[in-house]
Design a protein around this motif. Structure first.
Motif, PDB file in Angstrom:
ATOM      1  N   GLY A  47      25.618  24.920 -46.810  1.00 36.16           N
ATOM      2  CA  GLY A  47      26.575  24.717 -45.722  1.00 36.16           C
ATOM      3  C   GLY A  47      25.920  24.497 -44.372  1.00 36.16           C
ATOM      4  N   CYS A  48      24.674  24.948 -44.216  1.00 37.23           N
ATOM      5  CA  CYS A  48      24.060  24.772 -42.893  1.00 37.23           C
ATOM      6  C   CYS A  48      22.559  24.497 -42.964  1.00 37.23           C
ATOM      7  CB  CYS A  48      24.321  25.988 -42.004  1.00 37.23           C
ATOM      8  SG  CYS A  48      23.436  27.485 -42.474  1.00 37.23           S
ATOM      9  N   GLU A  49      21.884  25.029 -43.964  1.00 42.72           N
ATOM     10  CA  GLU A  49      20.423  24.901 -44.075  1.00 42.72           C
ATOM     11  C   GLU A  49      19.674  25.550 -42.919  1.00 42.72           C
ATOM     12  OE1 GLU A  49      18.790  21.160 -46.344  1.00 42.72           O
ATOM     13  OE2 GLU A  49      20.335  20.513 -44.935  1.00 42.72           O
ATOM     14  N   HIS A  50      20.368  26.416 -42.168  1.00 41.89           N
ATOM     15  CA  HIS A  50      19.615  27.168 -41.169  1.00 41.89           C
ATOM     16  C   HIS A  50      19.984  28.643 -41.144  1.00 41.89           C
ATOM     17  CE1 HIS A  50      22.730  24.763 -38.800  1.00 41.89           C
ATOM     18  NE2 HIS A  50      23.131  25.976 -38.562  1.00 41.89           N
ATOM     19  N   VAL A  52      22.693  30.552 -41.447  1.00 40.38           N
ATOM     20  CA  VAL A  52      23.825  31.195 -40.777  1.00 40.38           C
ATOM     21  C   VAL A  52      25.027  31.405 -41.702  1.00 40.38           C
ATOM     22  CG1 VAL A  52      25.456  31.051 -38.845  1.00 40.38           C
ATOM     23  CG2 VAL A  52      23.118  30.245 -38.542  1.00 40.38           C
TER      24      VAL A  52
END
Ligand code: FES
Ligand code: FES
Lengths: 163, 787
Positions: A47-50, A52
């Motif tokens: 959903g974000c690859e970072h 969160v």
């Protein structure tokens, strides 16, 4: 840095959902991409690859972890469980039934991560709704507003013996 | 005219969705889950400037990289791909500059796609994208809406030298006289931060082109596959019937996936140019600068009230910043319509002036996010109503009671320009007072305040316009369908397969259709399979937008089901030698007065394999129906939202203590899913009230490009959301008698919090006017820090 030169692939050996997997991976491949693209375990979502949103949550050596923040090479020697494995083993069955009955999912994109986190939280003995809300704050859901998720988990937690 | 009919279970029964069975197992199929064999992956080169002229693009190094198949720019796509303009016939003065899928000469927002790199993997494509050298000549950029309309601001498009895309002026009644004779006048300023939908599944598309047959097959994460089918065909010069758009599971939409995006169009063009399947899955960073944004408004408003506490007039001025273009195909004009056309909507008043200006700025285009302009119209109205009540010295709920529309007022041709045939505020107010002990809430607030707590209560009324008819888009020359269809096939085992043009992003529309078909035909729920989201399978239909799936697609399903039931009973009558009027189909069996005579499965087997048994009649075993609301521009839901908050006056933080929604929208097909739709929509409204804002610097550089910077509500931020359904008869004019409700929660949530926080700050002499209500803004509103 731009990687214009091919980087030497690495061989890893890891246990995924109870099966030993030997694979050759690029050192920069994320664990999430490895699970999804190389092993076809697409129940792990990105959903974000970072780090969160929590949709990429898997169980890594017994603890939930964000597979988008781990590299596939870090899985060497590790034991991993994804939603597919946790479903097959049946350990999420009561949570899954409660989620369905309470309509604790809409699009279902966050659900695998939420379920794996919920199972861990219940194991830790959390059952009070406010505490559950805090325990879930690393898993975003854009559809439900969380109340149904919290109620479904609380119901399963209440029926789970804990020592 | 069709009127609401009695409909039995499973309509009206709270049931979990069928598709949740696979979703809880991680077995959902989303567009990112598959890669076509021999396919190429895409990475876009996006503009790093908010405003610049492209002098040259040098892709030689990128093209030379191993694994790179092609690098395409606007010039490469131009021979096969048309440009487009987000016009709307209802707004002939709307300046809608021509747009290309990839920027051609000038980039107008940071994040605008400029080139597309096709490679064996996304990683290689991203590496190659870094090597594409674009020489830019930076131009002055305009980000702030007020700066965009300031004297001497640089023009973003030559067609709009003052950056104004459209000015809408509305005046009804004698506004000046109303304000002159008013006993009380209150005036407020508001500003609303840019927000976006953030479905957790990002946008994604896989396009495959077969050159011999000129056949384009697209799988994408979208709310309106038929719209995309028509648009892709038109813009790529293909036949509509040779294009197929299908959607797998879709991980949330909220309007973000209702639009046409240049990058997705470029993917289709790339599939045609390369002859290979092309796959693009947006990452979150590019989603934040390329998904549609919404609701950046600067508003001032006035309310006039007479000596008896009656509202006389509203006067609203709205500046709506739409970014660099009018969004295609729906245009970016719709949002101001709601601000003007819903101003004062729940109330009786006599005059209204509204001015709305739509302005360009160097930011991503603005489109239709859940509720579109409703939340702005509601927040402005309800903020003014609270201010009017305070000026008149009347309790805010009492003030609303004086002014709310009642049955005697209906149909009500509001001075805001909208006619409301049906609203149900008396029933909603009654339900609110039954569900919430309001005197006790007031006592608790007073007691808390006496102890020094900063508590506030906000109660707002709201109207949601749902289930749009064809007037707005159809007459506006915009190819957006207000129809939906349903085809039902009787399978040889007695099960039903329904092809419905409603679409599913998690809201439960598919389940609603399942329940309606089961009830309409008379079969067990488990024997109804509903197929959605595939333009080759389902007849044309609008899909998901504007809270319409069940009110429109459900109505079509009901009529298709009744037609099939009629045919089944006629066939049964022929086999049983009975008058069909004496037969009933219940629970998958054909009954006469004496009981069950034959199972539907037996009838179906006979009809499929022994059609000669029906005396020369040809069994069809398939029936279709289509529905569009022809009787009006919309169906309205009505309601209230109540918010109780506590503000930490030292930190400026807001704690949501209680949130109640009272709502009425005609017949409810599935109360479980309806409640969760409302809760989810409220959560999004609360997000925009407290946390969410797409911030930019003065040069138009985005500052919120991750989910760490763009803060979505977390579980611990939100309270339980109490949902109460007010009782009222089904809505006249259709068999089902339902209005939509998917956006209702979003419409009033932020307004309720906004009023509650201002109620909390009032004893401290504080006030906030800008959403989201961040800690800094609240401290500034309290005068504790400089705003
Ligand atoms: S994808 Fe890993 S946390 Fe969002
Ligand atoms: S169910 Fe859609 S994000 Fe949680």
């Amino acid at each position: 840095m731009i990687l214009t030169e091919p980087v030497a692939p690495v061989t890893i050996e890891t246990t995924v959902n109870g099966e030993t997997v030997r694979a050759v991976v690029s050192p920069r491949q994320s664990l999430a991409d490895f699970l999804r693209d190389d092993l076809g375990l697409t129940g792990t979502r990105i959903g974000c690859e970072h780090g969160v949103c929590g949709t990429c949550t898997v169980v890594f050596d017994g603890r939930t972890a964000r597979s988008c923040l781990l590299l596939a090479v870090q899985a060497d020697g590790a034991t991993i469980e994804t939603i597919e494995g946790a479903t097959r083993s049946g350990r999420l069955a009561s949570l899954q039934a409660a989620f369905r009955a309470r309509s604790a999912l809409q699009c279902g994109f966050c659900t695998a991560g939420v379920l794996l986190t919920a199972a861990e939280v219940i194991e830790e003995g959390v059952s009070d709704p406010t505490a559950l809300r805090h325990a879930l704050s690393g898993n975003l859901c854009r559809c439900t507003g969380y109340q149904a998720i919290v109620e479904a988990i609380a119901k399963v937690a209440a029926g789970t013996p804990h020592d | 005219m069709t009127e609401p009919v009695t409909i039995d279970a499973p309509v009206g029964v709270p049931l979990p969705t069928a598709r949740s069975a696979r979703l809880v197992n991680g077995a959902g199929r989303f567009v990112a889950d598959a890669r076509p064999a021999g396919g190429l992956e895409v990475a876009f080169v996006r503009s790093a400037h908010a405003s610049a002229r492209i002098l040259s693009i040098d892709a030689a190094a990128a093209r030379a990289m191993p694994g790179v198949a092609a690098v395409l720019t606007a010039a490469d796509l131009a021979p096969i791909l048309k440009s487009f303009r987000g016009t709307h016939g209802a707004f002939p003065d709307l300046v809608a500059p021509r747009q290309t899928a990839l920027a051609a000469d000038i980039v107008r927002w940071s994040g605008e796609p400029v080139a597309l790199v096709l490679a064996a993997s996304r990683a290689v494509a991203e590496d190659a994208a870094e090597l594409v050298e674009i020489d830019y000549d930076p131009l002055p950029a305009v980000a702030d809406p007020r700066a965009a309309v300031a004297e001497g601001a640089p023009a973003i498009h030559p067609e709009a030298p003052d950056n104004v895309a459209l000015t809408l002026i509305h005046e009804k009644g004698d506004v000046d006289a109303a304000f002159a004779q008013a006993a009380h006048v209150a005036e407020l300023a508001f500003s609303f931060g840019r927000v976006t939908g953030v479905p957790l599944e990002t946008r994604g598309i896989v396009a495959t082109y077969e050159a011999g047959e000129r056949r384009l097959t697209v799988s994408m994460s979208h709310q309106c596959p038929h719209q995309m089918n028509v648009e892709f065909a038109g813009l790529l010069g293909l036949d509509v019937e040779k294009v197929r758009v299908s959607c797998l599971d879709v991980g949330g939409g909220f309007g973000v996936k209702q639009q046409l995006y240049g990058d997705e169009l470029a993917v289709c063009a790339a599939a045609m140019l390369t002859g290979r399947p092309v796959r693009f899955i947006a990452d979150r960073l590019e989603s934040m600068v390329s998904d549609i944004h919404a609701r950046e408004h600067v508003v001032t408003g006035r309310i006039a009230v007479d000596g008896e506490g009656r509202i006389l007039a509203f006067d609203i001025d709205d500046l709506f910043a739409i970014g660099a273009y009018s969004q295609y195909p729906r245009s970016s004009a719709g949002e101001i319509r709601s601000v003007i056309g819903l101003a004062g909507a729940p109330y009786r008043f006599c005059a209204m002036r509204g001015r709305a200006r739509v302005v360009f700025q160097n930011k991503p285009p603005s489109g239709h996010y859940r509720g579109v302009g409703h939340p702005i119209g509601c927040a402005v109205t309800e903020g003014l109503v609270d201010a009017g009540a305070a000026a008149a010295g009347i309790d805010p709920l009492e003030f609303r009671r004086i002014n709310l529309l009642t049955a005697a007022d209906l149909p009500y041709a509001s001075p805001n320009g909208t006619t409301f045939p049906r609203l149900t505020f008396p029933q909603c107010l009654d339900a609110l007072e039954k569900a919430v002990d309001l005197p006790a809430v007031h006592r608790d607030v007073a007691a808390g305040r006496a102890e020094g707590r900063c508590l506030g209560l906000g109660i707002v009324a709201f109207v949601e316009q749902t289930s749009r008819g064809s007037g707005f888009y159809g007459d506006g020359g915009v190819a957006v369908s207000s129809r939906d269809s349903c085809t039902i096939r009787l399978e040889p085992t007695g099960g039903l397969r329904c092809l419905s043009s409603v679409t599913e992003q998690g809201q439960g529309s598919e389940m609603g259709v399942t329940q309606i078909v089961a009830a309409a035909v008379g079969v067990p729920l488990e024997r109804v399979e509903v197929v959605t989201g595939d333009t080759a399978a389902t007849a044309q239909g609008g899909g998901t937008w504007g809270s319409r799936c069940l009110a429109i697609g459900g109505e079509a399903a009901w009529h298709a089901g009744r037609k099939l039931r009629t045919e089944i009973l006629e066939l049964a009558g022929s086999l049983l030698q009975a008058d069909p009027a004496t037969l009933r189909l219940m629970d998958g069996a054909i009954h006469d007065a004496s009981g069950a005579r034959m199972s539907l499965a037996d009838l179906a087997v006979t009809a499929h394999y022994r059609p000669h048994a029906f005396g020369g009649r040809h069994p069809q075993l398939v029936q279709s129906a289509d529905y569009s609301p022809l009787d009006g521009p919309f169906r309205a839901g009505s309601g209230f939202q109540l918010s109780l908050v506590e503000v930490d006056v030292e930190l400026g933080s807001v704690k949501l203590l209680r949130h109640v929604v009272v709502h009425e929208a005609g017949r409810i097909v599935n109360p479980l899913l309806a409640d969760e739709q409302i809760r989810g929509a409220v959560a999004q409204g609360l997000g925009s009230a407290l946390f969410e804002e797409l911030t930019f610097d003065a040069e138009g550089q985005p500052l919120a490009t991750t989910l760490a910077d763009y803060r979505l509500p977390e579980a611990s931020d939100l309270p339980d959301i109490e949902v109460v359904h007010a009782k009222a008869p089904p809505i006249p004019g259709s068999a089902l008698g339902a209005a939509g409700l998917g956006e209702a929660g979003t419409v009033g949530a932020a307004a309720a919090v906004f009023n509650a926080v201002n109620d909390a700050l009032a004893p401290y002499g504080g006030r906030v006017s800008a959403m989201p209500l961040t800690m800094g803004r609240i401290l500034a509103g309290l005068g504790r820090v400089k705003g």
